[in-house]
Design an enzyme around this catalytic site. Structure first.
Site, PDB file in Angstrom:
ATOM      1  N   ASP A   1       2.779  -2.707   4.511  1.00 58.08           N
ATOM      2  CA  ASP A   1       2.890  -1.298   4.941  1.00 58.08           C
ATOM      3  C   ASP A   1       4.237  -1.118   5.657  1.00 58.08           C
ATOM      4  O   ASP A   1       4.281  -0.990   6.886  1.00 58.08           O
ATOM      5  CB  ASP A   1       1.742  -0.953   5.896  1.00 58.08           C
TER       6      ASP A   1
ATOM      7  N   GLU B   1      -7.160 -12.432   6.219  1.00 59.36           N
ATOM      8  CA  GLU B   1      -6.114 -11.833   7.072  1.00 59.36           C
ATOM      9  C   GLU B   1      -6.615 -11.959   8.516  1.00 59.36           C
ATOM     10  O   GLU B   1      -6.044 -12.696   9.324  1.00 59.36           O
ATOM     11  CB  GLU B   1      -5.885 -10.369   6.679  1.00 59.36           C
TER      12      GLU B   1
ATOM     13  N   HIS C   1       0.870  -1.183   0.000  1.00 64.23           N
ATOM     14  CA  HIS C   1       0.000   0.000   0.000  1.00 64.23           C
ATOM     15  C   HIS C   1       0.897   1.219   0.000  1.00 64.23           C
ATOM     16  O   HIS C   1       1.679   1.398   0.948  1.00 64.23           O
ATOM     17  CB  HIS C   1      -0.893   0.008   1.244  1.00 64.23           C
TER      18      HIS C   1
HETATM   19  N1  ADE Z   1      -4.690  -1.317   4.284  1.00 63.58           N
HETATM   20  C1  ADE Z   1      -3.374  -1.174   4.445  1.00 63.58           C
HETATM   21  N2  ADE Z   1      -2.844  -2.281   4.957  1.00 63.58           N
HETATM   22  C2  ADE Z   1      -3.848  -3.166   5.120  1.00 63.58           C
HETATM   23  C3  ADE Z   1      -3.940  -4.492   5.604  1.00 63.58           C
HETATM   24  N3  ADE Z   1      -2.877  -5.163   6.048  1.00 63.58           N
HETATM   25  N4  ADE Z   1      -5.150  -5.077   5.648  1.00 63.58           N
HETATM   26  C4  ADE Z   1      -6.227  -4.410   5.223  1.00 63.58           C
HETATM   27  N5  ADE Z   1      -6.192  -3.176   4.757  1.00 63.58           N
HETATM   28  C5  ADE Z   1      -5.015  -2.549   4.702  1.00 63.58           C
HETATM   29 ZN    ZN Z   2      -2.524  -5.126   2.566  1.00 64.75          ZN
END
Ligand code: ADE
Ligand code: ZN
Length: 340
Positions: free
Chosen positions: A281, A202, A21
């Protein structure tokens, strides 16, 4: 294998990043610099104070801070600088191809024009290709905590930039926002020629991965950890050779796993799943691509052959042409032959 040897091996191998991201690459130093020039306030008084706040018990705690950080991005140049900083960083790490997410609604909801966001990001990506030799694809991600109408509006905005955007994705707060909420938006995106991917499994259940496959017709699953709860799903993902874009340090920082030693990657590999390693991230989770590779290599005692396979997978799972993939995979094979 000693740390120096393995670190050098990881640093040198060509890699593709498929789950990143761009807003998640916003380093505190750059955040303060951009905030200052835009006259925007940050809740924290210093870089150190901000970094101390980076301690998360779950996805939502992270997202709250991540969206707050993005608030200082206003001008096209800000989006350029953010993207350029990421590209120069991963260039040092031998990342030669990137497929990155951007979250337009994070910005359009604050009154920043879609055009401002995409023009800054895209110009940096073009410069990265020309000056650093990093090829790229751009993926527009919908925020799943927002409603369908907002996603449709965003898709409409994207149509002007069809030539710049290869695919659409789905991110943000997973639990309670299943892929089915966006079935109609994704159907329209597919009709318009976008490739589809989605974050699934996730924090959310295996059921969301089924929905991403069956309803959103995705060509990759972002994360996908929870597939291991469902044998039938694992079989389907393995049969399809559906890529999973796994993010080890993210999983650790967001408490998807409690220790990298318990990370499901070895189990995924054992089940013949197409696993890739990514940073998600990196500014928030303590590492870019090489730190992710090194983290799992050390925690799970991976061999050079396994690292090589993960790097090959990153190209296999990419949206490069078959010729480009073959070229990169051959390069990796040569690297392995010369360095093991
Ligand atoms: N936006 C940025 N990182 C994310 C993640 N790990 N899961 C969901 N949305 C996100
Ligand atoms: Zn992500």
């Amino acid at each position: 294998m000693n740390t120096t040897t393995i670190k050098k091996f990881i640093e040198g191998i060509p890699k593709a990043e498929l789950h990143l991201h761009i807003e998640g690459t916003f380093e505190p130093e750059l955040m303060f610099k951009i905030a200052k020039r835009n006259n925007k306030k940050i809740k924290y008084n210093s870089v150190d104070e901000l970094k101390k706040a980076y301690s998360f018990n779950n996805l939502q705690e992270f997202l709250d801070i991540y969206y707050a950080g993005a608030n200082v991005l206003i001008e096209e140049q800000d989006f350029y600088d953010l993207t350029w900083a990421y590209l120069t960083k991963v260039h040092e790490q031998n990342v030669v191809h990137v497929e990155i997410f951007f979250d337009p609604q994070t910005h359009t909801d604050r009154g920043i024009a879609f055009d401002t966001v995409i023009k800054g990001i895209y110009r940096a990506l073009q410069d990265g290709e020309q000056q650093l030799g990093i090829s790229f694809k751009l993926i527009m991600s919908f925020l799943r905590h927002l409603d369908e109408a907002s996603a449709f509006k965003t898709l409409e905005d994207a149509l002007t930039y069809k030539n710049w955007i290869s695919g659409v994705g789905l991110d943000s707060s997973e639990v309670g926002n299943p892929p089915s909420k966006f079935e109609r938006v994704f159907a329209k995106a597919l009709e318009e020629g976008f490739i589809t991917v989605a974050h699934a499994g996730e924090e959310g259940p295996a059921e969301y991965i089924w929905e991403a496959l069956d309803l959103l017709k995705v060509t990759r699953i972002d994360h996908g950890n929870r597939c291991l709860d469902d044998d039938k799903l694992v079989e389907r993902l393995a049969d399809l050779q559906m890529p999973l874009t796994v993010c080890p340090l993210s999983n650790l920082e967001l408490k998807v796993v409690t220790d990298l030693k318990d990370h499901p990657i070895p189990k995924m590999i054992e089940k013949n799943l197409l696993v890739t390693v990514n940073s998600d991230d990196p500014a928030y989770f303590g590492g870019y691509m090489n730190e992710n590779y090194l983290g799992i290599t050390q925690a799970l005692n991976l061999s050079k052959k396994q690292i090589t396979q993960l790097a090959k997978n990153s190209f296999k799972a990419s949206w490069l042409t078959d010729r480009e993939k073959e070229k990169r995979i051959a390069q990796i094979e040569d690297y392995f032959q010369n360095n093991h």
